[in-house]
Scaffold this motif. Sequence first.
Motif, PDB file in Angstrom:
ATOM      1  N   LEU A 155       0.163  -3.884   5.538  1.00 50.87           N
ATOM      2  CA  LEU A 155      -0.696  -3.251   6.000  1.00 50.87           C
ATOM      3  C   LEU A 155      -1.484  -3.917   5.190  1.00 50.87           C
ATOM      4  O   LEU A 155      -2.753  -4.523   4.323  1.00 50.87           O
ATOM      5  N   ILE A 156      -2.717  -3.484   6.250  1.00 51.15           N
ATOM      6  CA  ILE A 156      -4.570  -3.671   6.271  1.00 51.15           C
ATOM      7  C   ILE A 156      -4.811  -1.894   5.571  1.00 51.15           C
ATOM      8  O   ILE A 156      -4.816  -1.402   6.500  1.00 51.15           O
ATOM      9  N   SER A 194      -1.212   4.043   0.863  1.00 47.76           N
ATOM     10  CA  SER A 194      -1.880   3.937   0.471  1.00 47.76           C
ATOM     11  C   SER A 194      -2.732   3.260   1.439  1.00 47.76           C
ATOM     12  O   SER A 194      -3.335   2.148   1.221  1.00 47.76           O
ATOM     13  N   MET A 195      -1.753   3.647   2.339  1.00 46.45           N
ATOM     14  CA  MET A 195      -3.276   3.028   3.483  1.00 46.45           C
ATOM     15  C   MET A 195      -4.505   3.095   3.901  1.00 46.45           C
ATOM     16  O   MET A 195      -5.149   1.972   3.807  1.00 46.45           O
ATOM     17  N   THR A 196      -5.113   3.930   2.827  1.00 42.49           N
ATOM     18  CA  THR A 196      -6.504   4.265   3.061  1.00 42.49           C
ATOM     19  C   THR A 196      -7.210   3.301   1.930  1.00 42.49           C
ATOM     20  O   THR A 196      -8.540   2.877   2.290  1.00 42.49           O
ATOM     21  N   GLY A 197      -6.046   2.682   1.201  1.00 43.76           N
ATOM     22  CA  GLY A 197      -6.410   1.287  -0.372  1.00 43.76           C
ATOM     23  C   GLY A 197      -6.944   3.252  -1.465  1.00 43.76           C
ATOM     24  O   GLY A 197      -6.225   3.522  -1.030  1.00 43.76           O
ATOM     25  N   LEU A 220       0.567  -0.712   0.324  1.00 42.23           N
ATOM     26  CA  LEU A 220      -0.141   0.053  -0.133  1.00 42.23           C
ATOM     27  C   LEU A 220       0.978   1.089  -0.002  1.00 42.23           C
ATOM     28  O   LEU A 220       0.410   1.985   0.728  1.00 42.23           O
ATOM     29  N   GLY A 221       2.008   0.904  -1.288  1.00 46.21           N
ATOM     30  CA  GLY A 221       2.760   2.713  -1.379  1.00 46.21           C
ATOM     31  C   GLY A 221       3.731   3.010   0.129  1.00 46.21           C
ATOM     32  O   GLY A 221       3.875   3.893   0.524  1.00 46.21           O
ATOM     33  N   THR A 253       5.857  -5.394   1.636  1.00 46.44           N
ATOM     34  CA  THR A 253       6.859  -3.782   1.328  1.00 46.44           C
ATOM     35  C   THR A 253       7.995  -3.867   1.291  1.00 46.44           C
ATOM     36  O   THR A 253       8.706  -5.063   1.340  1.00 46.44           O
ATOM     37  N   PRO A 254       9.090  -3.529  -0.064  1.00 48.75           N
ATOM     38  CA  PRO A 254      10.731  -4.322  -0.214  1.00 48.75           C
ATOM     39  C   PRO A 254      11.389  -3.308   0.516  1.00 48.75           C
ATOM     40  O   PRO A 254      12.182  -4.325   1.125  1.00 48.75           O
TER      41      PRO A 254
END
Length: 455
Positions: free
Chosen positions: A423-424, A83-86, A78-79, A416-417
């Motif tokens: 993240l959810i 973009s944790m918001t989706g 998620l970025g 995540t790299p």
Amino acid sequence: MEINREKLAQLLEKELELFEKKHTKSKELFEQAKSNYIDGVPMNWMVKWAGSYPIFVKEASGAYFTDVDGNKFIDFCLGDTGSMTGHAPEGAVPAITDRIQNGVTFMLPTEDAIWVGKELKKRFGLPYWQVAISATDANRFSLRLARHITKRKYVLVFNYCYHGTVDESFITLEDGKLSSRTGNIGPQVDPTETTKVVEFNDIEALEKALEPGDVACVLAEPVMTNIGIIHPEPGFLEALRDITRRTGTLLIYDETHTMSAGPGGYTGAHALEPDMLTVGKAIGSGIPTAVYGFSEEVAQRMKGLISLEDSDTGGIGGTLAGNALSMAAMRATMENVLTDEFYGRNIALAERFSDGVESVIKEKNLPWIVKRLGCRTEYWFRETAPKNGGEAAAAVDFELDRYMHLYALNRGILMTPFHNMALISSQTKEVDVDYHTQIFRESVESLLESSVVQA
């Protein structure tokens, strides 16, 4: 636990071959990109993905995206919190689209700024705010203001912290000696001349570093995340607050990643009292924006220190900072996306994710652990939780990380790299979490069956 590096390399090579078979279009685009981008990527760290080259994204929605080869993925990266918001969250997209259609930047405020300011105070407890384009800028500006107010030379950070591309924070502590962090590109000033470093959770070292009264501020995450999740030990944050107040040192909390803890980050969840606070990334649903806030006392000390004539040339700001699009995105995100309901649902799913990984670790008798912060979770290749950045850095296994990430990627899961973080989002489903547990189990079994590790 012993790792057979030769056999690990063989497994990694096998996964790389599978990766290239599944991503031929991405490879074509990557080769084209080399003509105009250094290393074929628009941002230098994009080379750090586990595959032979980065995959190119076609479209995304919620917790999922599709690449140019038609492969579909569950996105647990998620970025890296952006973009944790989706992706394209329904609660924010209409307001963002409306603002784009009506102008995005004017160097003037819009009414959204009023709502955002009140909401930030409600969530984080600080009454005054300013807006930046990124969390890096918010941190950088906060350090400038702290030095300006206190007239002190140094800042203090914790070993192996990361606060964006802030010059003062690229410093580590090795065997008691300060040094510029490995990989620090062309530092403008040797960070050992600007910064003091101590280990997280070390109260004695913290007090010793601040006692001379020459440190303007402490810049810290209330829970370290960028070297992996490292929770504060009981009493540490209370001691940090007490020592900074006693020594006249400003305390700045960077909540950019610890926003995973709740609507007001870790500060709101635990009623912390920083002098300043920064947060970016997810707060605008991925639209570039960040904020930095001030206590009443700090705001009063700032007044009159910056003249009207010099307000545009003081090293703080930026033409696009506080633009109308950023303000609309922050309002829509906080009002409709990063809500109490969002966190309640997603934290429960993160617990399910952690429980699934822990069940495999226990089943296979591996000396690994899992740590969680709200809707953020990750696994570690060590037996006990590290208490500071030095211990965490010593546990990093780049080759094993890469293999685990690539194994997951080849089976439709993006991690995540930088480390083993997931993240959810509010669009992530239980079946997605359970699928990760399945793939994690299979990746571990492949390591054990190939005698890469001795459990």
